[in-house]
Design a protein around this motif. Structure first.
Motif, PDB file in Angstrom:
ATOM      1  N   SER A 277      13.807 -17.442  44.787  1.00  0.00           N
ATOM      2  CA  SER A 277      13.884 -17.242  43.338  1.00  0.00           C
ATOM      3  C   SER A 277      12.671 -16.460  42.839  1.00  0.00           C
ATOM      4  O   SER A 277      11.588 -16.529  43.414  1.00  0.00           O
ATOM      5  N   VAL A 278      12.879 -15.741  41.739  1.00  0.00           N
ATOM      6  CA  VAL A 278      11.797 -14.945  41.150  1.00  0.00           C
ATOM      7  C   VAL A 278      10.684 -15.863  40.653  1.00  0.00           C
ATOM      8  O   VAL A 278       9.496 -15.542  40.779  1.00  0.00           O
ATOM      9  N   SER A 279      11.059 -17.022  40.097  1.00  0.00           N
ATOM     10  CA  SER A 279      10.054 -17.940  39.558  1.00  0.00           C
ATOM     11  C   SER A 279       9.109 -18.446  40.635  1.00  0.00           C
ATOM     12  O   SER A 279       7.905 -18.619  40.385  1.00  0.00           O
ATOM     13  N   THR A 280       9.633 -18.668  41.857  1.00  0.00           N
ATOM     14  CA  THR A 280       8.787 -19.133  42.961  1.00  0.00           C
ATOM     15  C   THR A 280       7.745 -18.077  43.309  1.00  0.00           C
ATOM     16  O   THR A 280       6.572 -18.399  43.537  1.00  0.00           O
ATOM     17  N   ILE A 281       8.160 -16.819  43.355  1.00  0.00           N
ATOM     18  CA  ILE A 281       7.227 -15.730  43.647  1.00  0.00           C
ATOM     19  C   ILE A 281       6.181 -15.607  42.541  1.00  0.00           C
ATOM     20  O   ILE A 281       4.987 -15.419  42.804  1.00  0.00           O
ATOM     21  N   VAL A 282       6.630 -15.731  41.284  1.00  0.00           N
ATOM     22  CA  VAL A 282       5.705 -15.631  40.153  1.00  0.00           C
ATOM     23  C   VAL A 282       4.656 -16.742  40.219  1.00  0.00           C
ATOM     24  O   VAL A 282       3.457 -16.493  40.065  1.00  0.00           O
TER      25      VAL A 282
END
Length: 417
Positions: A277-282
């Motif tokens: 997920s994008v949130s995990t990378i962020v």
């Protein structure tokens, strides 16, 4: 402000052109290429074959055929060859010469139960030995079933593992599959955060200690404020670290794309890279940057207290222990992320970058908790920067044997004067 950018660009370009940095970057790229091409490397050295030749002495006289059939289902690369029982000394010699990778002597004890002895030049190949033992366990089970007059379907029913389903009752809780994928992904990202923070923070401390030992610091500190000088170096090395990591990760991604056409199956599915997920990378980037700023600020003012580069490692040891403690708690938390002490320690700023990120990756952590962890980190960075700048200003003017935390008090007294 112009002085700050000069210090920042000088710290960035000086380290970028340094031979040690270039060598380390090349070594890391080679390591990434080696890991992403491991299958090809293994095939290259094994010429595409990974066969193990095992000689089998069947002293029972009726086990070898069923054992061979079992091993075909377990590991096709293990080739069994039946040998006579009176050739033991000759077989041992052939094992030492490399004709066989090992030999297995199968026999029965006084209760007519199968046991075995495995001999090889070394007993370090645990995979092969484990497969041989598993196959023999299957033969033993079949013989026991025959003695008890159990039908094949009865034996299968007996050996089938118990069905044990896991169901989460919370609406937003992750499934077992999602947890396994998250665990693999967080595990890898934790290692990246841990090694990057400890490496670049140590780089800052060594940079400050090197300048101080060369007496250049007295000139630099008079031309710019301690805050400008300290954070110019910190952010310069931060940009250098991000550039280095971006290069390494890009090379690794391209190499993986060439070796694995489908990046949603196999390794990538198991470790959660297929549906990241994008949130995990962020969150990973945010906690990496904040963790770096916290520890590099800490390392900068510790580096300002030493006069010799040799003393730097001793002075920075407590900081290293803090990073290690946070990392080990995170590793424990991968197996039990809801443990109370894991939750509590995730709000301690020195542990937050790794532990809070682990909890976010593994659990459905409320947004307010994530923001509270980030706020605690920012507050700690500001407080450490204020205190560190005061220590830094006096510490860089201290010379002689300075490798004790008592020197912090001396540095503050010099700053007041």
């Amino acid at each position: 402000m112009n002085k700050f950018w000069i210090i920042l660009s000088h710290a960035f370009l000086t380290k970028l052109k340094a031979k040690s940095f270039i060598v380390i970057t090349v070594i890391m790229i080679v390591g990434v290429l080696a890991m992403t091409n491991m299958e090809r490397i293994v095939d290259l050295f094994s010429n595409g074959k990974d066969e193990k030749k095992i000689a089998v002495m069947d002293q029972t006289g009726n086990v070898f055929d069923s054992y061979k059939a079992q091993m075909k289902n377990i590991n096709k690369n293990i080739i069994l060859s039946k040998v006579k029982s009176d050739e033991e000394s000759q077989i041992e010699k052939q094992v030492r010469e490399g004709k066989y990778d090992g030999y297995l002597s199968i026999r029965t004890d006084e209760k007519n139960i199968i046991d075995a002895v495995y001999k090889a030049k070394t007993i370090t190949d645990s995979d092969t030995m484990g497969d041989l033992q598993t196959g023999l366990q299957g033969v033993k089970a079949m013989q026991a079933a025959s003695q008890l007059k159990l039908a094949p379907d009865q034996l299968q029913l007996l050996n089938n593992p118990v069905q044990f389903d896991k169901v989460a009752l919370s609406n937003n809780a992750k499934t077992q599959e999602e947890l396994n994928q998250a665990r693999g992904l967080v595990y890898i990202l934790l290692f990246i955060i841990y090694f990057a923070v400890i490496f670049y923070a140590n780089m800052i401390g060594m940079e400050v200690a090197t300048e101080k030992s060369s007496r250049v610091m007295e000139i630099l500190i008079s031309s710019a404020s301690p805050i400008q000088h300290m954070f110019g170096k910190i952010l310069g090395v931060a940009l250098l670290g991000l550039a280095q990591m971006a290069l390494i990760l890009t090379v690794g991604y391209i190499s993986l794309k060439q070796n694995y056409q489908n990046m949603n199956d196999g390794f990538f599915e198991v470790f959660g890279f297929g549906n990241i997920s994008v949130s995990t990378i962020v969150y990973a980037v945010v906690f990496f940057l904040l963790g770096y700023l916290l520890y590099s600020t800490f390392a900068a003012f510790l580096g300002s207290l030493v006069s010799r580069i040799e003393d730097m490692q001793q002075m920075i040891m407590p900081m290293t222990f803090l990073i290690m403690i946070g990392f080990f708690i995170s590793m424990y938390g991968l197996g039990n992320p809801e443990a109370k002490f894991v939750t509590v320690t995730s709000f301690i700023p020195f542990f937050t970058p790794m532990i809070m990120f682990m909890r976010i990756g593994m659990l459905d952590v409320p947004t307010w908790q994530a923001l509270l962890g980030i706020a605690a980190l920012i507050a700690a960075i500001i407080a450490l920067a204020w205190f560190g700048a005061r220590v830094y200003r006096g510490g860089v003017l201290m010379y002689g044997k300075s490798n004790s935390f008592k020197d912090i008090k001396k540095a503050l007294q010099i700053t007041k004067n």
